[in-house]
Design a protein around this motif. Structure first.
Motif, mmCIF file in Angstrom:
data_model
loop_
_atom_site.group_PDB
_atom_site.id
_atom_site.type_symbol
_atom_site.label_atom_id
_atom_site.label_comp_id
_atom_site.label_asym_id
_atom_site.label_seq_id
_atom_site.Cartn_x
_atom_site.Cartn_y
_atom_site.Cartn_z
ATOM 1 N N LEU A 129 34.794 38.870 5.964
ATOM 2 C CA LEU A 129 34.857 37.413 6.158
ATOM 3 C C LEU A 129 35.870 36.977 4.842
ATOM 4 C CD1 LEU A 129 31.181 36.762 6.125
ATOM 5 C CD2 LEU A 129 32.683 36.820 8.087
ATOM 6 N N THR A 130 36.495 35.695 5.090
ATOM 7 C CA THR A 130 37.048 35.028 3.943
ATOM 8 C C THR A 130 36.276 35.166 2.583
ATOM 9 O OG1 THR A 130 36.824 32.929 4.513
ATOM 10 C CG2 THR A 130 38.688 33.943 5.534
ATOM 11 N N ARG A 131 36.885 35.241 1.374
ATOM 12 C CA ARG A 131 35.996 35.020 0.089
ATOM 13 C C ARG A 131 35.430 33.625 0.298
ATOM 14 N NH1 ARG A 131 39.703 39.245 0.546
ATOM 15 N NH2 ARG A 131 39.091 40.709 -0.806
ATOM 16 N N GLN A 132 36.024 32.530 0.815
ATOM 17 C CA GLN A 132 35.537 31.246 0.797
ATOM 18 C C GLN A 132 34.459 31.248 2.113
ATOM 19 O OE1 GLN A 132 38.231 27.946 1.887
ATOM 20 N NE2 GLN A 132 37.067 26.714 0.698
ATOM 21 N N ASN A 133 34.588 31.910 3.047
ATOM 22 C CA ASN A 133 33.312 32.025 3.979
ATOM 23 C C ASN A 133 32.042 32.567 3.214
ATOM 24 O OD1 ASN A 133 31.861 32.044 6.316
ATOM 25 N ND2 ASN A 133 33.186 33.158 7.388
ATOM 26 N N LEU A 134 32.496 33.849 2.646
ATOM 27 C CA LEU A 134 31.190 34.291 1.833
ATOM 28 C C LEU A 134 30.508 33.432 0.869
ATOM 29 C CD1 LEU A 134 33.011 38.055 0.898
ATOM 30 C CD2 LEU A 134 30.833 37.517 2.201
ATOM 31 N N CYS A 135 31.522 32.632 0.168
ATOM 32 C CA CYS A 135 30.795 31.847 -0.898
ATOM 33 C C CYS A 135 29.697 30.711 -0.105
ATOM 34 C CB CYS A 135 31.932 31.022 -1.360
ATOM 35 S SG CYS A 135 32.859 32.002 -2.908
ATOM 36 N N ASN A 136 29.906 30.535 1.085
ATOM 37 C CA ASN A 136 28.883 29.707 1.733
ATOM 38 C C ASN A 136 27.618 30.043 1.722
ATOM 39 O OD1 ASN A 136 30.908 28.041 2.691
ATOM 40 N ND2 ASN A 136 31.197 29.126 4.761
ATOM 41 N N TYR A 137 27.394 31.549 1.542
ATOM 42 C CA TYR A 137 26.147 32.098 1.455
ATOM 43 C C TYR A 137 25.601 31.932 0.124
ATOM 44 C CZ TYR A 137 26.847 34.748 5.807
ATOM 45 O OH TYR A 137 27.002 35.260 6.950
ATOM 46 N N LEU A 138 26.253 31.534 -0.932
ATOM 47 C CA LEU A 138 25.508 31.098 -2.030
ATOM 48 C C LEU A 138 24.640 30.039 -2.061
ATOM 49 C CD1 LEU A 138 28.905 31.397 -4.500
ATOM 50 C CD2 LEU A 138 26.747 33.004 -4.342
ATOM 51 N N ALA A 139 24.884 28.779 -1.310
ATOM 52 C CA ALA A 139 24.085 27.793 -1.409
ATOM 53 C C ALA A 139 23.775 27.320 0.089
ATOM 54 C CB ALA A 139 25.143 26.764 -1.739
ATOM 55 N N ALA A 140 24.042 27.871 1.258
ATOM 56 C CA ALA A 140 23.299 27.510 2.274
ATOM 57 C C ALA A 140 21.917 27.565 2.658
ATOM 58 C CB ALA A 140 24.047 28.463 3.563
ATOM 59 N N ASN A 141 21.436 26.263 2.824
ATOM 60 C CA ASN A 141 19.727 26.224 3.110
ATOM 61 C C ASN A 141 19.306 26.441 1.701
ATOM 62 O OD1 ASN A 141 20.076 25.598 5.863
ATOM 63 N ND2 ASN A 141 20.251 27.716 6.251
ATOM 64 N N MET A 142 19.995 26.199 0.870
ATOM 65 C CA MET A 142 19.169 26.608 -0.820
ATOM 66 C C MET A 142 18.217 25.673 -1.255
ATOM 67 S SD MET A 142 21.606 27.046 -4.259
ATOM 68 C CE MET A 142 21.672 25.291 -4.149
#
Length: 229
Positions: A129-142
């Motif tokens: 995954l792109t790093r930007q895509n990976l960063c989505n996991y930091l806050a998705a549904n948080m």
């Protein structure tokens, strides 16, 4: 990136990497800057070490946390770089996995991604995954009371941890969908088996994959994966 936002107001907390800090989260009444529409809600994040403030920035919380500095400037405002140009300075191009993936064509990256998902090799899967895509996991549904999600498996109830197997069937390139310049899109047919059928049923499904190059050195990575074009 948050440290870049903090550095813009004179607080560089990079020297505290690996140390335990206290984090205060404030709900802000003032909305995010106009350029961040339609995102509006904001949180003030303050980092302290031994009661001393060592960092501070504004984030958008749930789903997409990265926002702006306390003086409402974006990353591009004070680095003169868009995300992809900025993140390229932080990629270890000598890493063995990075070198391996950088040599692959877009089709190979997609196949590698689902191969890793099928074998439950999370390191390889997320490296595709792109790093930007990976960063989505930091806050998705948080939970907005948290600074960030604890890990990949805390993000989606029907996510990677619920996949029993993912057998690659076929792949075809799709075009004419108005994707940004420099991206390519593929329709991948995958036969999924889920531990629990929550939002999807087991069986053959199509996933639409958009890939791009974060930099010429890093090669192609998956920027998004969806059930529709």
């Amino acid at each position: 990136m948050n440290n870049e936002l903090s550095k813009n107001i004179g607080l560089d907390y990079s020297e505290y990497l690996g140390k335990e800090v206290e984090v205060d989260i404030y709900r802000l009444r003032e909305p995010l800057p106009e350029y961040m529409n339609p995102r509006m809600n904001s949180r003030g994040i303050v980092l302290k070490y031994n009661s001393k403030i060592v960092g501070a920035y504004i984030d958008a919380g749930r789903h997409d946390c990265f926002a702006c500095s306390l003086d409402r400037k974006s990353l591009t405002d004070f680095t003169n770089k868009e995300w992809d140009h900025w993140i390229s300075d932080y990629i270890n191009y000598n890493n063995e996995l990075e070198i391996e993936l950088s040599k692959m064509e877009p089709e190979d990256i997609v196949k590698q991604y689902y191969k890793a998902m099928n074998s439950h090799d999370q390191k390889m899967q997320f490296a595709c995954l792109t790093r930007q895509n990976l960063c989505n996991y930091l806050a998705a549904n948080m939970d907005n009371n948290l600074l960030m999600n604890a890990g990949y498996n805390n993000v989606y109830m029907d996510g990677e941890q619920n996949v029993k197997s993912a057998k690659f069937i076929s792949l075809r390139e799709v075009s004419g969908l108005g994707n940004p310049k420099g991206t390519v899109e593929y329709a991948a047919t995958i036969e999924f088996k889920f531990k629990n059928e929550i939002t999807s049923n087991s069986g053959k499904q199509t996933r639409f994959i958009i890939l791009k190059k974060e930099s010429d050195k890093s090669g192609w990575r998956i920027d998004s994966e969806g059930t529709g074009p």
